[in-house]
Design an enzyme around this catalytic site. Structure first.
Site, PDB file in Angstrom:
ATOM      1  N   ARG A 204      -1.992  -6.060  -8.354  1.00  9.58           N
ATOM      2  CA  ARG A 204      -0.940  -7.065  -7.993  1.00  9.58           C
ATOM      3  C   ARG A 204      -0.948  -8.063  -9.187  1.00  9.58           C
ATOM      4  NH1 ARG A 204      -3.741  -8.028  -2.311  1.00  9.58           N
ATOM      5  NH2 ARG A 204      -5.523  -8.158  -3.824  1.00  9.58           N
TER       6      ARG A 204
ATOM      7  N   HIS B 123       0.921  -1.175   0.025  1.00  3.96           N
ATOM      8  CA  HIS B 123       0.090  -0.050  -0.014  1.00  3.96           C
ATOM      9  C   HIS B 123       0.789   1.300   0.127  1.00  3.96           C
ATOM     10  CE1 HIS B 123      -3.089  -2.439   2.311  1.00  3.96           C
ATOM     11  NE2 HIS B 123      -3.604  -2.537   1.134  1.00  3.96           N
TER      12      HIS B 123
ATOM     13  N   LYS C 166     -18.079  -5.422   8.468  1.00  8.15           N
ATOM     14  CA  LYS C 166     -16.991  -5.954   8.796  1.00  8.15           C
ATOM     15  C   LYS C 166     -16.086  -5.736   9.998  1.00  8.15           C
ATOM     16  CE  LYS C 166     -14.643  -7.618   4.389  1.00  8.15           C
ATOM     17  NZ  LYS C 166     -13.647  -7.353   3.372  1.00  8.15           N
TER      18      LYS C 166
END
Length: 159
Positions: A90, A17, A41
Site C-alpha cells: 500500500r 485483498h 489474536k
C-alpha cells in the site's frame, strides 16, 4: 504449472485483498490464498468463516484455492511446491517490513516474493480500519465485496 500464494489474515477480506488476488490469478495457473492462523489474536471472524467468504468471492476466478495455515509461510510453500509469494504494497511503510520478510523467506527456502503495488483506490485500506469504521456505524460497503459486507454488518450488529 505456475503457482503462487497470497497470504494474510483476511479478517475480513477487503476489495484491496481481492484486487491483489485477482491480479495474481491472471499471472499464475493456481493461486493459493493462505489464511493465517494466529493463536494469540481473536479475530472477528473464525478462520473457517474467513475461508468460506474468500472461497465465495474468488469462485469466479476459477484458479484460486483457499486454506488455512499455521507456522512458517515457507513451510506452506514447500509442502505445496509453491515457488512464489505475492504481496500487495500500500505504501513505502509496507515495503520496509515486507522486504525483510521476503529476504528471510528467500534465505530460508529460496521462495521468491513478488510485490504488487496496490490499486490507488485501496491504498489506505486495511481490515482493521474497516472493522473500526463499521463498529462506529460508518459506511464501508464500497470497501468490501457485498457478501463480506453483509457478514460484517451482521457480526457488528450482534456486538
Amino acid at each position: 504449472m505456475r503457482r503462487a500464494v497470497c497470504p494474510g489474515s483476511f479478517d475480513p477480506i477487503t476489495n484491496g485483498h481481492l484486487d491483489i488476488i485477482a491480479r495474481a490469478s491472471r499471472l499464475y495457473d493456481v493461486v493459493h490464498v493462505a489464511v493465517m492462523i494466529n493463536q494469540s489474536k481473536k479475530g472477528l471472524f473464525s478462520v473457517e468463516e474467513r475461508i468460506e467468504l474468500i472461497r465465495e468471492v474468488t469462485a469466479d476466478f476459477g484458479n484460486v484455492e483457499v486454506e488455512s495455515f499455521h507456522g512458517l509461510l515457507v513451510d506452506f510453500c514447500k509442502q505445496r511446491d509453491i515457488p512464489a509469494i505475492v504481496k500487495g504494497l500500500r505504501a513505502v511503510s509496507d515495503f520496509d517490513y515486507e522486504l525483510q520478510m521476503a529476504q528471510m523467506n528467500n534465505g530460508l527456502s529460496g521462495v521468491e516474493t513478488l510485490f504488487v503495488p496496490t490499486n490507488p483506490t485501496y491504498s489506505f485500506l486495511s481490515s482493521s480500519l474497516v472493522k473500526e469504521v463499521a463498529a462506529w456505524g460508518g459506511d464501508v460497503a464500497h470497501l468490501l465485496p457485498p457478501v463480506v459486507h453483509e457478514a460484517l454488518a451482521e457480526r457488528i450488529g450482534k456486538k
